[in-house]
Scaffold this motif. Structure first.
Motif, PDB file in Angstrom:
ATOM      1  N   VAL A   1      -6.555  -4.183   0.579  1.00 56.09           N
ATOM      2  CA  VAL A   1      -6.645  -3.118   1.589  1.00 56.09           C
ATOM      3  C   VAL A   1      -5.262  -2.789   2.140  1.00 56.09           C
ATOM      4  N   ILE A   2      -4.516  -3.822   2.543  1.00 51.28           N
ATOM      5  CA  ILE A   2      -3.177  -3.586   3.104  1.00 51.28           C
ATOM      6  C   ILE A   2      -2.247  -3.016   2.044  1.00 51.28           C
ATOM      7  N   GLY A   3      -2.317  -3.563   0.826  1.00 50.35           N
ATOM      8  CA  GLY A   3      -1.441  -3.090  -0.247  1.00 50.35           C
ATOM      9  C   GLY A   3      -1.715  -1.644  -0.625  1.00 50.35           C
ATOM     10  N   ILE A   4      -2.993  -1.248  -0.645  1.00 47.02           N
ATOM     11  CA  ILE A   4      -3.336   0.131  -0.987  1.00 47.02           C
ATOM     12  C   ILE A   4      -2.843   1.088   0.091  1.00 47.02           C
ATOM     13  N   ILE A   5      -3.020   0.713   1.347  1.00 47.25           N
ATOM     14  CA  ILE A   5      -2.560   1.571   2.439  1.00 47.25           C
ATOM     15  C   ILE A   5      -1.039   1.719   2.410  1.00 47.25           C
ATOM     16  N   ALA A   6      -0.339   0.593   2.278  1.00 46.13           N
ATOM     17  CA  ALA A   6       1.128   0.640   2.268  1.00 46.13           C
ATOM     18  C   ALA A   6       1.653   1.398   1.055  1.00 46.13           C
ATOM     19  N   GLY A   7       1.122   1.115  -0.126  1.00 43.89           N
ATOM     20  CA  GLY A   7       1.569   1.812  -1.327  1.00 43.89           C
ATOM     21  C   GLY A   7       1.221   3.286  -1.305  1.00 43.89           C
ATOM     22  N   GLY A   8       0.038   3.615  -0.745  1.00 46.18           N
ATOM     23  CA  GLY A   8      -0.351   5.015  -0.673  1.00 46.18           C
ATOM     24  C   GLY A   8       0.562   5.827   0.233  1.00 46.18           C
ATOM     25  N   ILE A   9       0.930   5.264   1.385  1.00 48.19           N
ATOM     26  CA  ILE A   9       1.826   5.969   2.305  1.00 48.19           C
ATOM     27  C   ILE A   9       3.200   6.167   1.658  1.00 48.19           C
ATOM     28  N   GLN A  10       3.693   5.128   0.990  1.00 43.85           N
ATOM     29  CA  GLN A  10       4.986   5.235   0.310  1.00 43.85           C
ATOM     30  C   GLN A  10       4.970   6.324  -0.747  1.00 43.85           C
ATOM     31  N   GLY A  11       3.988   6.249  -1.619  1.00 40.82           N
ATOM     32  CA  GLY A  11       3.972   7.164  -2.747  1.00 40.82           C
ATOM     33  C   GLY A  11       3.677   8.596  -2.364  1.00 40.82           C
ATOM     34  N   TYR A  12       2.833   8.798  -1.372  1.00 42.43           N
ATOM     35  CA  TYR A  12       2.441  10.169  -1.020  1.00 42.43           C
ATOM     36  C   TYR A  12       3.562  10.906  -0.289  1.00 42.43           C
TER      37      TYR A  12
ATOM     38  N   LEU B   1      -5.769 -18.421   6.056  1.00 40.69           N
ATOM     39  CA  LEU B   1      -5.989 -17.117   5.436  1.00 40.69           C
ATOM     40  C   LEU B   1      -5.040 -16.074   6.009  1.00 40.69           C
ATOM     41  N   SER B   2      -4.841 -16.099   7.316  1.00 41.75           N
ATOM     42  CA  SER B   2      -3.949 -15.130   7.962  1.00 41.75           C
ATOM     43  C   SER B   2      -2.507 -15.322   7.514  1.00 41.75           C
ATOM     44  N   ILE B   3      -2.085 -16.580   7.408  1.00 38.91           N
ATOM     45  CA  ILE B   3      -0.705 -16.852   6.982  1.00 38.91           C
ATOM     46  C   ILE B   3      -0.474 -16.356   5.565  1.00 38.91           C
ATOM     47  N   MET B   4      -1.423 -16.635   4.682  1.00 33.44           N
ATOM     48  CA  MET B   4      -1.257 -16.224   3.284  1.00 33.44           C
ATOM     49  C   MET B   4      -1.373 -14.717   3.135  1.00 33.44           C
ATOM     50  N   LEU B   5      -2.114 -14.079   4.031  1.00 35.86           N
ATOM     51  CA  LEU B   5      -2.237 -12.620   3.991  1.00 35.86           C
ATOM     52  C   LEU B   5      -0.916 -11.949   4.338  1.00 35.86           C
ATOM     53  N   LEU B   6      -0.116 -12.602   5.182  1.00 37.49           N
ATOM     54  CA  LEU B   6       1.173 -12.037   5.566  1.00 37.49           C
ATOM     55  C   LEU B   6       2.098 -11.834   4.374  1.00 37.49           C
ATOM     56  N   PHE B   7       1.949 -12.704   3.359  1.00 35.81           N
ATOM     57  CA  PHE B   7       2.877 -12.659   2.231  1.00 35.81           C
ATOM     58  C   PHE B   7       2.221 -12.196   0.931  1.00 35.81           C
ATOM     59  N   GLY B   8       0.894 -12.059   0.918  1.00 30.63           N
ATOM     60  CA  GLY B   8       0.227 -11.701  -0.323  1.00 30.63           C
ATOM     61  C   GLY B   8      -0.077 -10.225  -0.485  1.00 30.63           C
ATOM     62  N   TRP B   9       0.109  -9.438   0.581  1.00 31.68           N
ATOM     63  CA  TRP B   9      -0.286  -8.022   0.518  1.00 31.68           C
ATOM     64  C   TRP B   9       0.628  -7.182  -0.358  1.00 31.68           C
ATOM     65  N   THR B  10       1.790  -7.678  -0.712  1.00 33.32           N
ATOM     66  CA  THR B  10       2.737  -6.878  -1.501  1.00 33.32           C
ATOM     67  C   THR B  10       2.380  -6.814  -2.980  1.00 33.32           C
ATOM     68  N   ALA B  11       1.347  -7.539  -3.409  1.00 36.55           N
ATOM     69  CA  ALA B  11       1.042  -7.616  -4.838  1.00 36.55           C
ATOM     70  C   ALA B  11       0.682  -6.260  -5.441  1.00 36.55           C
ATOM     71  N   LEU B  12      -0.025  -5.420  -4.696  1.00 37.86           N
ATOM     72  CA  LEU B  12      -0.504  -4.146  -5.233  1.00 37.86           C
ATOM     73  C   LEU B  12       0.334  -2.949  -4.809  1.00 37.86           C
ATOM     74  N   VAL B  13       1.315  -3.160  -3.970  1.00 34.05           N
ATOM     75  CA  VAL B  13       2.052  -2.029  -3.404  1.00 34.05           C
ATOM     76  C   VAL B  13       2.731  -1.206  -4.499  1.00 34.05           C
ATOM     77  N   ASP B  14       3.412  -1.861  -5.410  1.00 34.77           N
ATOM     78  CA  ASP B  14       4.157  -1.132  -6.449  1.00 34.77           C
ATOM     79  C   ASP B  14       3.235  -0.317  -7.340  1.00 34.77           C
ATOM     80  N   VAL B  15       2.083  -0.900  -7.701  1.00 33.53           N
ATOM     81  CA  VAL B  15       1.144  -0.199  -8.577  1.00 33.53           C
ATOM     82  C   VAL B  15       0.573   1.037  -7.887  1.00 33.53           C
ATOM     83  N   VAL B  16       0.124   0.863  -6.649  1.00 28.27           N
ATOM     84  CA  VAL B  16      -0.457   1.989  -5.914  1.00 28.27           C
ATOM     85  C   VAL B  16       0.610   3.044  -5.628  1.00 28.27           C
ATOM     86  N   ARG B  17       1.790   2.616  -5.261  1.00 27.87           N
ATOM     87  CA  ARG B  17       2.882   3.561  -4.986  1.00 27.87           C
ATOM     88  C   ARG B  17       3.170   4.421  -6.205  1.00 27.87           C
ATOM     89  N   ALA B  18       3.235   3.818  -7.378  1.00 31.86           N
ATOM     90  CA  ALA B  18       3.511   4.587  -8.598  1.00 31.86           C
ATOM     91  C   ALA B  18       2.411   5.613  -8.878  1.00 31.86           C
TER      92      ALA B  18
END
Length: 341
Positions: A155-166, A206-223
């Motif tokens: 969810v976080i990665g899609i939102i962040a990547g979508g804002i970047q790419g759009y 879960l919260s700690i790992m979420l802080l660092f795991g959200w970047t996994a999809l950012v590049d794909v969604v951004r592209a």
């Protein structure tokens, strides 16, 4: 609601990958089976009939006096005295495994860790706890943790990547520099430091790992958003005055979801692996929690008890292999070269 022709072809392609298709159903069966872990492995009976009345100890606490005992405290159904009282006027229905993840078997014939036996199918660990029960509960925690982390990161990665790419431009440039710095941080070491500072728990970890795991999809969604924002139908919608949020969700996001869905099984595999690694190092879930990583650590510390290490190894190998096969099948299903799209 019938599927569209495109999704029907994707479903057929997914089924065509027999290894991934059967792995999907096997993983679902194991997951839903362990969701009812209390019905499979429990130190309390599922159903008790005593003096004409029915009781459900697995879901409700009953005092010993309810069965003719002497104490007002909760009945210990594994105690021979309580069992005799119940059998005098009724019966008990036990789950297949008569131990919970924290139940200690005090009636072992050999010192703990004890080898597999009719009472403990996979043996016990170095504290006398049933390995089979801890495996069932540990599998459930690992999968639930991985699913929640995967959904949150997606969810976080899609939102962040979508804002970047759009929007592109300075928004994309500044966000990319931030992600480069954030991704360069030593994630595992930071997780260990933070887990040692705060009290470890399911949601805190879960919260700690979420802080660092959200970047996994950012590049794909951004592209995908960078590519789709210049499509004719997107330009037409913008020219007609449709707001950016509607364009992103209705017109651009479906294109990005194809790549996102193909990555999600692999993100789930990585999430489970990270949790297992932290539990193995002692920085994961609270002590005493059923954990596959803790079982691996016990196998390392008790070389003379090979059933501990073998149980943890084969359970992780099966789980991660099934998820990998499912990910390959999903990737093939959304591959336009194989679906003819």
């Amino acid at each position: 609601m019938p599927l569209s022709p495109i999704n029907q072809r994707r479903l057929r392609q997914f089924k065509a990958n027999k290894r991934g298709y059967y792995s999907f159903w096997l993983f679902l069966a194991l997951f839903f089976l362990t969701l009812g872990a209390e019905l499979i492995a429990n130190n309390k009976p599922l159903l008790v009939r005593y003096d004409g009345a029915f009781y459900t100890p697995a879901f409700k606490i009953y005092p010993e006096t309810a069965f003719g005992g002497d104490f007002e405290t909760e009945a210990d159904y594994r105690d021979e005295y309580v069992a005799e009282l119940i059998h005098e006027k009724g019966w008990m229905v036990w789950p297949p495994v008569r131990y919970s993840y924290s139940t200690i078997n005090y009636n072992l014939d050999v010192p703990a860790p004890s080898p597999p036996s009719p009472q403990n199918w996979l043996g016990t660990d170095d504290q006398g706890r049933d390995v089979m029960a801890r495996l069932i509960y540990g599998f459930r925690i690992s999968v639930l943790f991985g699913l929640l982390l995967t959904v949150g990161c997606s969810v976080i990665g899609i939102i962040a990547g979508g804002i970047q790419g759009y929007y592109g431009g300075w928004v994309d440039l500044l966000f990319q520099r931030f992600i480069e710095i954030w991704s360069s941080l030593p994630t595992l070491f930071i997780l260990i430091i933070m887990a040692s500072v705060i009290t470890p728990g399911f949601f805190s970890l879960l919260s700690i790992m979420l802080l660092f795991g959200w970047t996994a999809l950012v590049d794909v969604v951004r592209a995908e958003f960078l590519r789709a924002r210049n499509f004719d139908y997107v330009r037409a919608a913008r020219a007609l005055g449709v707001d950016d949020r509607t364009i992103m969700i209705r017109h651009v996001l479906p294109n990005a979801m194809v790549a996102t869905l193909t990555f999600m099984p692999f993100i789930l595999t990585g999430s489970i692996t990270v949790l297992t690694s932290l539990d193995f190092l002692g920085f994961g879930l609270p002590p005493g929690s059923p954990s596959l990583g803790e079982l691996l650590a016990q196998g390392k510390n008790n070389i003379h008890a090979p059933w501990l290490g073998l149980t943890a190894f084969f359970s992780l190998a099966v789980m991660l292999s099934l998820l990998t096969f499912i990910g390959e099948a999903v990737r093939d299903a959304f591959d336009p070269r194989k679906t003819g799209l």
